[in-house]
Design an enzyme around this catalytic site. Sequence first.
Site, PDB file in Angstrom:
ATOM      1  N   ASN A 254      -9.274  30.840  79.407  1.00 56.19           N
ATOM      2  CA  ASN A 254      -8.373  29.907  80.079  1.00 56.19           C
ATOM      3  C   ASN A 254      -7.894  28.919  79.022  1.00 56.19           C
ATOM      4  O   ASN A 254      -8.634  28.035  78.616  1.00 56.19           O
ATOM      5  CB  ASN A 254      -9.143  29.199  81.212  1.00 56.19           C
ATOM      6  CG  ASN A 254      -8.335  28.091  81.856  1.00 56.19           C
ATOM      7  OD1 ASN A 254      -7.142  27.937  81.575  1.00 56.19           O
ATOM      8  ND2 ASN A 254      -8.963  27.309  82.710  1.00 56.19           N
TER       9      ASN A 254
ATOM     10  N   GLY B 153     -16.141  21.510  79.259  1.00 52.84           N
ATOM     11  CA  GLY B 153     -15.622  20.729  78.136  1.00 52.84           C
ATOM     12  C   GLY B 153     -16.585  19.649  77.648  1.00 52.84           C
ATOM     13  O   GLY B 153     -16.202  18.764  76.894  1.00 52.84           O
TER      14      GLY B 153
ATOM     15  N   LYS C 208      -5.765  26.657  79.237  1.00 50.42           N
ATOM     16  CA  LYS C 208      -5.392  25.350  79.805  1.00 50.42           C
ATOM     17  C   LYS C 208      -4.028  24.898  79.245  1.00 50.42           C
ATOM     18  O   LYS C 208      -3.206  25.742  78.914  1.00 50.42           O
ATOM     19  CB  LYS C 208      -6.513  24.334  79.574  1.00 50.42           C
ATOM     20  CG  LYS C 208      -7.865  24.858  80.111  1.00 50.42           C
ATOM     21  CD  LYS C 208      -8.951  23.835  80.190  1.00 50.42           C
ATOM     22  CE  LYS C 208     -10.215  24.488  80.746  1.00 50.42           C
ATOM     23  NZ  LYS C 208     -11.336  23.551  80.884  1.00 50.42           N
TER      24      LYS C 208
ATOM     25  N   HIS D 269      -9.220  25.882  90.122  1.00 53.83           N
ATOM     26  CA  HIS D 269      -9.948  25.320  88.988  1.00 53.83           C
ATOM     27  C   HIS D 269     -10.270  23.855  89.282  1.00 53.83           C
ATOM     28  O   HIS D 269      -9.466  23.154  89.896  1.00 53.83           O
ATOM     29  CB  HIS D 269      -9.111  25.449  87.707  1.00 53.83           C
ATOM     30  CG  HIS D 269      -9.925  25.161  86.485  1.00 53.83           C
ATOM     31  ND1 HIS D 269     -10.230  23.885  86.092  1.00 53.83           N
ATOM     32  CD2 HIS D 269     -10.530  25.990  85.599  1.00 53.83           C
ATOM     33  CE1 HIS D 269     -11.001  23.940  85.004  1.00 53.83           C
ATOM     34  NE2 HIS D 269     -11.193  25.209  84.685  1.00 53.83           N
TER      35      HIS D 269
ATOM     36  N   GLU E 131     -10.118  21.334  87.529  1.00 51.68           N
ATOM     37  CA  GLU E 131      -9.102  20.386  87.034  1.00 51.68           C
ATOM     38  C   GLU E 131      -7.950  20.285  88.027  1.00 51.68           C
ATOM     39  O   GLU E 131      -7.355  19.222  88.206  1.00 51.68           O
ATOM     40  CB  GLU E 131      -8.641  20.811  85.633  1.00 51.68           C
ATOM     41  CG  GLU E 131      -9.739  20.520  84.598  1.00 51.68           C
ATOM     42  CD  GLU E 131      -9.805  21.492  83.426  1.00 51.68           C
ATOM     43  OE1 GLU E 131      -8.826  22.207  83.170  1.00 51.68           O
ATOM     44  OE2 GLU E 131     -10.864  21.515  82.769  1.00 51.68           O
TER      45      GLU E 131
ATOM     46  N   GLU F 122     -18.154  27.419  88.032  1.00 50.21           N
ATOM     47  CA  GLU F 122     -17.997  26.474  86.933  1.00 50.21           C
ATOM     48  C   GLU F 122     -18.533  25.106  87.347  1.00 50.21           C
ATOM     49  O   GLU F 122     -17.801  24.331  87.986  1.00 50.21           O
ATOM     50  CB  GLU F 122     -16.522  26.334  86.558  1.00 50.21           C
ATOM     51  CG  GLU F 122     -15.877  27.609  86.068  1.00 50.21           C
ATOM     52  CD  GLU F 122     -14.685  27.326  85.153  1.00 50.21           C
ATOM     53  OE1 GLU F 122     -14.674  27.858  84.049  1.00 50.21           O
ATOM     54  OE2 GLU F 122     -13.779  26.563  85.557  1.00 50.21           O
TER      55      GLU F 122
HETATM   56  P1  13P Z   1     -14.851  24.899  78.516  1.00 52.79           P
HETATM   57  O1  13P Z   1     -15.262  26.290  78.090  1.00 52.79           O
HETATM   58  O2  13P Z   1     -13.946  24.227  77.548  1.00 52.79           O
HETATM   59  O3  13P Z   1     -16.044  24.089  78.915  1.00 52.79           O
HETATM   60  O4  13P Z   1     -13.966  25.086  79.850  1.00 52.79           O
HETATM   61  C1  13P Z   1     -14.447  25.860  80.879  1.00 52.79           C
HETATM   62  C2  13P Z   1     -13.360  26.078  81.865  1.00 52.79           C
HETATM   63  O5  13P Z   1     -12.954  25.155  82.555  1.00 52.79           O
HETATM   64  C3  13P Z   1     -12.770  27.400  81.964  1.00 52.79           C
HETATM   65  O6  13P Z   1     -11.935  27.499  83.057  1.00 52.79           O
END
Ligand code: 13P
Length: 249
Positions: A9, A173, A11, A95, A97, A167
């Site tokens: 992903n 992150g 982002k 997600h 976010e 997740e």
């Molecule tokens: P990270 O691997 O940067 O922690 O992000 C995970 C994520 O949100 C994948 O969708």
Amino acid sequence: MRTPIIAGNWKMNNTVEEALSLVRELKETLNDVKDREVVVCPSFTALYAVANELKGTNLKLGAQNCYFEDEGAYTGEISPVMLKDLGVEYVVIGHSERRTYFNENDDLVNKKAKALLQKGLKPIICVGETLEQREAGETETLVRKQVFRDLDGIEPYQLKDVVIAYEPIWAIGTGKTATSQEANRVIALIRATIKEMYSEKEANTLRIQYGGSVKPGNAKDLMNQRDIDGALVGGASLKAESFEAIVKY
Ligand code: 13P
């Protein structure tokens, strides 16, 4: 029995040129991977170019979001029909976010999941708890509720095209990963929820990924867990070297 699926992903990162250069590197190193599915999810703006670059390879194309209507007056939105037209196969929905910054709720995630399946696309549905919810002992209740609501009305035959990504939000992150045992415990709970909603057959075949600070150093341990069928990778999917190492755990 379940083919592992590892998705990057990206982002909100990469211009078209940057996306192309990353995907060219990935093609070289990952095109020979046969026993697992590898998916890249660029931004909408790079999808068309990346789709062309991926033609004739084993790598699959994913998008990071979509709306649930086919077309119409929804300024700024992208429909499943448009994604399908580009050769997109997977779409990440729900997600954390999107849930946090754009107020998406389970009802919307459920509408998106149904619209995608109806158009022959495969949703990767994200669920997971915040740190506060975890500390309050609400992880199990919350994750079960998300699974029930996000899959509401999805028929058993459609589940073969669904992927769930667990997740934990506190692991995204942050460099903090759930231990592989803990990730597996929650993922097994999701599987048990699927059995409750559908049957053992669907529970045994549905693929469930782990996401949250997956790195080359922890990928193998996570992926070797019984119920974990792959990874949804954020930061470490932006460099060909680390994504390759994760895919080849
Ligand atoms: P990270 O691997 O940067 O922690 O992000 C995970 C994520 O949100 C994948 O969708």
